[in-house]
Scaffold this motif. Structure first.
Motif, short mmCIF file in Angstrom:
data_model
loop_
_atom_site.label_atom_id
_atom_site.label_comp_id
_atom_site.label_asym_id
_atom_site.label_seq_id
_atom_site.Cartn_x
_atom_site.Cartn_y
_atom_site.Cartn_z
N ASP A 46 0.84 -1.40 0.02
CA ASP A 46 -0.07 -0.06 0.03
C ASP A 46 0.93 1.11 -0.01
OD1 ASP A 46 -1.39 2.31 1.40
OD2 ASP A 46 -2.96 0.70 1.18
N THR A 79 0.20 4.15 0.59
CA THR A 79 0.06 5.10 1.97
C THR A 79 0.51 4.79 2.94
OG1 THR A 79 -1.79 6.06 0.49
CG2 THR A 79 -1.63 6.64 3.06
N THR A 80 0.19 3.56 3.62
CA THR A 80 0.57 2.80 4.73
C THR A 80 1.90 1.95 4.84
OG1 THR A 80 -0.74 0.78 4.43
CG2 THR A 80 -1.90 2.72 5.12
#
Length: 133
Positions: free
Chosen positions: A33, A35-36
């Motif tokens: 991911d 973003t994370t």
């Protein structure tokens, strides 16, 4: 009765006890991911879908390995599949329980750790583990 006749009768009896259903897929990669930063496995097409049975081995107790500051529980189990149709299932494939006589089993995800192939098998029995925590 021949040995082959006895095995075929045993297979019918074993499959009659397979009241659960599952889908088994290989891991073909991983995705991160953006973003994370969480990494998750990417699964391939199913190599098996159908009836199965979960069974806890006698003397099989959970273990509690840890890495760094994280501890989790590994629960050993046996997954029984019909002999016919389960030939593509291999070590490290992931199993998702899709239906069960015990509704608490639905949704469980297991990892195949080893298999049991033999001449006069009435079922194919895989050692699986569930990672919890």
């Amino acid at each position: 009765m021949t040995a082959q006749d006895a095995v075929m009768a045993g297979r019918r009896a074993a499959e009659a006890l397979m009241q659960d259903t599952c889908v088994i897929r290989p891991i073909v990669g991983e995705a991160t991911d953006p973003t994370t930063g969480v990494v998750t496995p990417v699964y391939g097409a199913p190599v098996y879908e159908g009836k199965c049975k979960l069974q806890q081995p006698k003397g099989g107790y959970p273990s509690n390995p840890d890495a760094g500051e994280h501890q989790w529980t590994l629960v050993p189990l046996f997954l029984h599949l019909p002999v016919d149709g389960s030939g593509s299932v291999e070590v490290d494939h992931h199993v998702e329980m899709t239906g069960s006589f015990d509704p608490r089993n639905v949704g469980r995800v297991l990892r195949i750790r080893s298999s049991d192939r033999k001449t006069f098998a009435t079922a194919t029995r895989f050692v699986v583990e569930e990672v919890a925590g």
